[in-house]
Design a protein around this motif. Structure first.
Motif, short mmCIF file in Angstrom:
data_model
loop_
_atom_site.label_atom_id
_atom_site.label_comp_id
_atom_site.label_asym_id
_atom_site.label_seq_id
_atom_site.Cartn_x
_atom_site.Cartn_y
_atom_site.Cartn_z
N GLU A 42 0.81 -1.20 0.00
CA GLU A 42 0.00 0.00 0.00
C GLU A 42 0.86 1.26 0.00
O GLU A 42 0.51 2.26 -0.64
N VAL A 43 1.98 1.25 0.69
CA VAL A 43 2.88 2.40 0.67
C VAL A 43 3.47 2.57 -0.73
O VAL A 43 3.53 3.68 -1.27
N MET A 44 3.89 1.47 -1.35
CA MET A 44 4.44 1.55 -2.70
C MET A 44 3.40 2.03 -3.72
O MET A 44 3.73 2.76 -4.67
N LEU A 45 2.14 1.65 -3.51
CA LEU A 45 1.10 1.98 -4.50
C LEU A 45 0.64 3.43 -4.42
O LEU A 45 -0.07 3.89 -5.32
N THR A 52 3.92 -0.92 -12.25
CA THR A 52 5.24 -0.43 -11.84
C THR A 52 5.65 -1.03 -10.49
O THR A 52 6.81 -1.38 -10.28
N VAL A 53 4.68 -1.16 -9.59
CA VAL A 53 4.99 -1.58 -8.22
C VAL A 53 5.36 -3.05 -8.13
O VAL A 53 6.24 -3.42 -7.34
N ILE A 54 4.75 -3.91 -8.92
CA ILE A 54 4.96 -5.36 -8.76
C ILE A 54 6.44 -5.75 -8.74
O ILE A 54 6.89 -6.43 -7.81
N PRO A 55 7.26 -5.35 -9.73
CA PRO A 55 8.68 -5.76 -9.66
C PRO A 55 9.42 -5.14 -8.48
O PRO A 55 10.31 -5.78 -7.91
N TYR A 56 9.07 -3.91 -8.10
CA TYR A 56 9.69 -3.30 -6.92
C TYR A 56 9.34 -4.11 -5.67
O TYR A 56 10.20 -4.38 -4.82
N TRP A 82 14.56 1.80 -3.41
CA TRP A 82 13.34 2.57 -3.67
C TRP A 82 13.48 3.44 -4.92
O TRP A 82 12.48 3.88 -5.48
N ALA A 83 14.70 3.69 -5.36
CA ALA A 83 14.96 4.65 -6.44
C ALA A 83 14.06 4.38 -7.64
O ALA A 83 13.97 3.27 -8.14
N GLY A 84 13.38 5.45 -8.09
CA GLY A 84 12.48 5.34 -9.22
C GLY A 84 11.01 5.43 -8.82
O GLY A 84 10.17 5.77 -9.65
N LEU A 85 10.72 5.17 -7.53
CA LEU A 85 9.33 5.26 -7.07
C LEU A 85 8.97 6.66 -6.61
O LEU A 85 7.78 6.99 -6.49
N GLY A 86 9.97 7.50 -6.34
CA GLY A 86 9.70 8.88 -5.94
C GLY A 86 9.17 8.99 -4.51
O GLY A 86 8.98 8.00 -3.82
N ARG A 90 8.62 8.18 1.87
CA ARG A 90 7.92 6.90 2.09
C ARG A 90 8.90 5.79 2.44
O ARG A 90 8.63 4.98 3.33
N ALA A 91 10.04 5.75 1.75
CA ALA A 91 11.03 4.72 2.03
C ALA A 91 11.63 4.91 3.42
O ALA A 91 11.85 3.93 4.16
N ARG A 92 11.92 6.15 3.78
CA ARG A 92 12.48 6.40 5.10
C ARG A 92 11.48 5.99 6.20
O ARG A 92 11.87 5.44 7.23
N ASN A 93 10.21 6.28 5.95
CA ASN A 93 9.21 5.91 6.95
C ASN A 93 8.98 4.41 7.02
O ASN A 93 8.65 3.88 8.09
#
Length: 367
Positions: A42-45, A52-56, A82-86, A90-93
């Motif tokens: 959910e955070v990635m989406l 885009t999210v599935i391979p990440y 996380w690079a590329g998801l912007g 979100r990644a830090r959290n």
């Protein structure tokens, strides 16, 4: 706004969930109810499409299969993955929350939305999604899909960008959630909003809940959801400096810990379009803005690279980044937040903006 009686709610739930059982998307994070998997997906989406999210998502879990393993990860490694998801906060959290769950809560998650919202970076939507899907709590997960679906079903004319929207929609949706399948209900709404009731070119006539869709029945689908126009992003100009050493390496500098692109690595960015600036002007601005002291005698050549530069749009800002190369005769010392590395280095976490700048430079640099 339309209010349904209990019989209508029951028919709606059965129609929606029957369709979902037969046609719900087979997504990797739906194969179990592990809160780590639900939360991560959910955070990635947020702000990012499913394809885009599935391979990440799959690559992330290959690195950190459990939340405890994520908690032990290095932040630079997390940002790089996380690079590329912007939206790198979100990644830090994700990392902060993993550490709270693992180190402070003994691996135990809060099981309701209120408790989940106390964790770093978890807001109303993610809390609702995790609480309902992982812990079967009858709470809504209100995102753009939910706004769109229920504004059309119930003719809710509240501006979805207004401060009142969350409460209005929460109060409208909560009574519709079946106590025995809240997670499936919320995921069905997500699938419905991305298919038959999508924002553009909806197929309302064939929707499994067409009989409940008041906007479709009244021919006003295009009027819902109601939302005020977005403000135009503020235009800002920057110049990326390619400080080129004799061995082909360039300066990479870590951004400050706050603000856009916090803690990520880019070439030094000077304020404004500096393509016409002289070497002394660039050197002074580089010292003032980045603490990089450059002896003018080291500069062999100043060369603008390309023409109009790179455009990168954030939520509230639109950056235009031109590129200037300073060819140097020797390698000067750098502050602690900067490094000499090859153009094609692989070890740093780079934002999409810098990837664009690097690609632009490679296309336009002089041979």
């Amino acid at each position: 706004m339309i209010h349904w009686d209990d019989a209508t709610i029951d028919r709606f739930q059965r129609a929606l969930l029957t369709w979902y059982d037969a046609h719900g998307r087979d997504l990797p994070w739906r194969r179990d109810h592990d809160p780590y998997h639900v939360w991560l997906s959910e955070v990635m989406l947020q702000q990012t499409g499913v394809s885009t999210v599935i391979p990440y998502y799959e690559k992330w879990l290959a690195h950190w299969p459990t939340i405890a393993e994520l908690a032990a990860a290095d932040e630079d490694a997390v940002l790089k993955e996380w690079a590329g998801l912007g939206y790198y906060s979100r990644a830090r959290n994700l990392l902060k929350t993993a550490r709270v769950i693992t180190n402070e809560r003994g691996g135990q998650w809060p099981q309701d939305a209120a408790g989940l919202k106390q964790l770093p970076g978890i807001g109303d939507y993610v809390a609702g999604a995790v609480a309902s899907i992982a812990f079967s709590q009858p709470v809504p997960a209100i995102d753009g899909n939910a706004y769109r679906v229920f504004s059309r079903l119930l003719l809710i004319d509240t501006d979805i960008r207004s401060s009142a929207a969350k409460k209005v929609f929460n109060d409208a949706i909560t009574p519709l959630i079946p106590a025995d399948r809240p997670g499936d209900f919320n995921q069905a709404v997500m699938d419905l909003g991305s298919s038959y009731m999508r924002a553009k070119d909806p197929d309302s006539a064939h929707s499994p809940v067409a009989a409940f869709d008041a906007a479709y029945q009244q021919g006003v689908t295009d009027q819902y959801p109601v939302k005020a126009p977005k403000k135009k992003p503020v235009a800002k100009a920057y110049t990326a400096l390619a400080l080129l050493a004799p061995d082909g390496q360039v300066v990479w500098q870590q951004r400050p810990p706050r603000g856009l692109l916090a803690d990520l690595w880019t070439w030094p960015l000077l304020t404004g379009d500096q393509q016409g600036a002289s070497a002394p002007e660039l050197i002074q601005q580089l010292a003032d803005e980045h603490g990089i002291i450059l002896d003018p005698a080291l500069v062999l050549r100043v060369q603008p690279v390309g023409g109009n530069g790179v455009v990168h749009v954030f939520t509230h800002q639109r950056w235009t980044i031109t590129v200037v190369q300073l060819t140097l005769a020797d390698v000067p010392p750098l502050p602690a937040n900067a490094r000499w590395l090859p153009l094609t280095q692989q070890e740093l976490a780079l934002p999409t903006m810098q990837r664009k700048v690097s690609a632009y430079y490679n296309r336009n640099k002089a041979e």
